[in-house]
Design a protein around this motif. Sequence first.
Motif, PDB file in Angstrom:
ATOM      1  N   TYR A 171       0.829  -1.205   0.000  1.00  0.00           N
ATOM      2  CA  TYR A 171       0.000   0.000   0.000  1.00  0.00           C
ATOM      3  C   TYR A 171       0.865   1.258   0.000  1.00  0.00           C
ATOM      4  CZ  TYR A 171      -3.481   3.362   1.684  1.00  0.00           C
ATOM      5  OH  TYR A 171      -4.308   4.451   1.826  1.00  0.00           O
ATOM      6  N   ASN A 194      -6.353   1.558  -7.011  1.00  0.00           N
ATOM      7  CA  ASN A 194      -5.674   0.859  -5.916  1.00  0.00           C
ATOM      8  C   ASN A 194      -5.539   1.640  -4.619  1.00  0.00           C
ATOM      9  OD1 ASN A 194      -4.150  -0.099  -8.675  1.00  0.00           O
ATOM     10  ND2 ASN A 194      -4.483  -1.791  -7.271  1.00  0.00           N
ATOM     11  N   ALA A 195      -5.923   2.918  -4.617  1.00  0.00           N
ATOM     12  CA  ALA A 195      -5.766   3.701  -3.391  1.00  0.00           C
ATOM     13  C   ALA A 195      -6.949   4.638  -3.168  1.00  0.00           C
ATOM     14  CB  ALA A 195      -4.466   4.503  -3.454  1.00  0.00           C
ATOM     15  N   THR A 198      -7.784   5.721   0.497  1.00  0.00           N
ATOM     16  CA  THR A 198      -6.660   6.197   1.288  1.00  0.00           C
ATOM     17  C   THR A 198      -7.055   7.384   2.168  1.00  0.00           C
ATOM     18  OG1 THR A 198      -4.318   6.791   1.142  1.00  0.00           O
ATOM     19  CG2 THR A 198      -5.813   7.894  -0.378  1.00  0.00           C
TER      20      THR A 198
END
Length: 207
Positions: A171, A194-195, A198
């Motif tokens: 991550y 993918n984030a 966050t």
Amino acid sequence: MYKLLVPTLIALILVSCGKGNENMIVNGNVEGLRKGTIYFQKLEDSTMVTLDSIKIDGKSDFSFSTTIESPEVFTLYLDKNDGNLLNDRLDFFGEPGTITIKTTRDYFAPEAKIEGSESQKTWEEYKSILSKFSTKNLELIKETLQATKDGKMEIADSLKQVSQRNSTRSYLYTLNFILNNKDSYTAPYITLANAYNTNVKYLDSIN
């Protein structure tokens, strides 16, 4: 705040180039493909849309073209015409100009060689490292399951902690890659893929 940042990141992909629509040509060859259909697609409003398609009958070359405002992800979907529903899908970053894709029938995505896109090079760099984290995690999961099966709970718990640390490193690698490649069109795409969940402070920095 988060709800505002995500649309902003999407908008970066669409408007930051600011050069207007340009033409993109995708030329390629699928070695070993004698019969089948290749679909040229892109994601629009969460729906996969087919822009064009070509039937392969003996000759394995293909060519597509479309207008494009700035680099974005396109998909080649291969229907091998073999009755197998598990057909192949190849995602790539398209850019104005000519993109060349060479691959094979049996390993359509894994063996693809893509040239003509700087964004694709950056994306492949990211994916190559990320795959190492994924492979390591799969190994750790396998070892954890085996230790659990053998009744070695202390070892299983230790392996779980190692797996968690590996996931954290993966991550953090993603966040660092995004921030270190802020001038690339891959940055907002990787963030959304993918984030997306966050911490807001990181999204602020990416934005």
